[in-house]
Write an enzyme that holds these catalytic residues in place. Structure first.
Site, short mmCIF file in Angstrom:
data_model
loop_
_atom_site.label_atom_id
_atom_site.label_comp_id
_atom_site.label_asym_id
_atom_site.label_seq_id
_atom_site.Cartn_x
_atom_site.Cartn_y
_atom_site.Cartn_z
N VAL A 101 0.84 -1.20 0.00
CA VAL A 101 0.00 0.00 0.00
C VAL A 101 0.87 1.25 0.00
CG1 VAL A 101 -1.67 1.35 1.33
CG2 VAL A 101 -1.99 -1.12 1.09
N VAL A 104 2.51 1.84 -3.49
CA VAL A 104 1.59 2.34 -4.50
C VAL A 104 1.09 3.74 -4.15
CG1 VAL A 104 -0.66 1.98 -5.61
CG2 VAL A 104 0.88 0.04 -5.24
N GLU A 105 0.84 3.99 -2.87
CA GLU A 105 0.29 5.27 -2.46
C GLU A 105 1.29 6.42 -2.57
OE1 GLU A 105 -2.66 6.24 -1.69
OE2 GLU A 105 -3.78 4.39 -1.41
N SER A 106 2.51 6.20 -2.09
CA SER A 106 3.45 7.33 -2.00
C SER A 106 4.87 7.02 -2.45
CB SER A 106 3.51 7.81 -0.54
OG SER A 106 4.13 6.80 0.27
N TYR A 192 -6.05 0.41 -9.23
CA TYR A 192 -5.37 0.42 -7.92
C TYR A 192 -5.39 -0.94 -7.25
CZ TYR A 192 -4.65 1.71 -2.97
OH TYR A 192 -4.21 1.79 -1.68
#
Length: 212
Positions: A101, A104-106, A192
């Site tokens: 997570v 992918v997020e940051s 996502y």
């Protein structure tokens, strides 16, 4: 130098070789293309490349000469390895999931801010941060705790369905419920969910391989 690993055997052989390299080595990057081919390189010329990591946040490296007196490299993922393991245990999650997570997020940038206002490692929106007691979204530890608590809540809410959990993390739990407990028909969310699951499985596989 670039490497291509279209088969699992080739991938595992590469992983075994890479983990045996000395500490003062060059970081290896990787990504999986649309044809399922895994690409490795020490020169990340494609924006899809990310540092390749193994168990415990160890970044896989390739042997190379390191200039005497050069500053030690500080792999980004590795610096969060210990706290992610602790947080994963606290909230009954797998560290591989949290890492996927965050990636992918940051991309492990604690100062990342999205166009929608999400911030930090796990890209928390202001209301989510408030909900889970995060007073500083740019504080990596607070952000990881808040994001992990939210993931844990969503996993229980959707009876252990990881796809719905991730869809809710991206699009909001109300949207998942609105569409009959299905992944909402949003292009971003539908891209996502499989992306996070792909990285999650890769992290799982690398951890199991190293531990076996």
């Amino acid at each position: 130098m670039k490497f291509f690993a279209p088969h699992v055997f080739t991938f595992m052989a590469f992983l075994t070789w890479s983990l045996a390299q000395p500490a003062g080595a060059e970081i290896i990057y990787w990504f999986t293309d649309e044809n399922g081919v895994v690409h490795f390189s020490n020169v990340p010329t494609d924006k899809r490349y990310v540092p390749f990591t193994a168990a415990g946040g160890t970044v896989v490296k390739k042997a190379m000469a390191t200039p005497l007196g050069a500053p030690p490299r500080q792999p980004v993922k590795a610096q969060y390895g210990a706290i992610v393991e602790e947080i994963a245990r606290t909230y009954g999650l797998e560290s591989a999931l949290i890492h996927a997570v965050v990636l992918v997020e940051s991309a492990y940038n604690p100062k990342a801010v999205s166009k929608k206002g999400a911030a930090g490692l796990m890209q928390l929106m202001p209301e989510t941060a408030q909900r889970y007691g995060v007073t500083d979204r740019f504080d990596p530890v607070q952000n990881l705790h808040g994001g992990a608590r939210y993931l844990s809540h969503l996993l229980k809410m959707f009876n252990g369905d990881m796809s719905l959990m991730l869809a809710a993390y991206n699009a909001g739990e109300n949207n998942v419920v609105k569409y009959g407990n299905q992944i909402p028909p949003f292009q971003e969310t539908r891209a996502y969910v499989p992306r996070v699951l792909d990285f999650y499985r890769k992290y799982q596989a690398s951890m199991k391989f190293v531990q076996s």
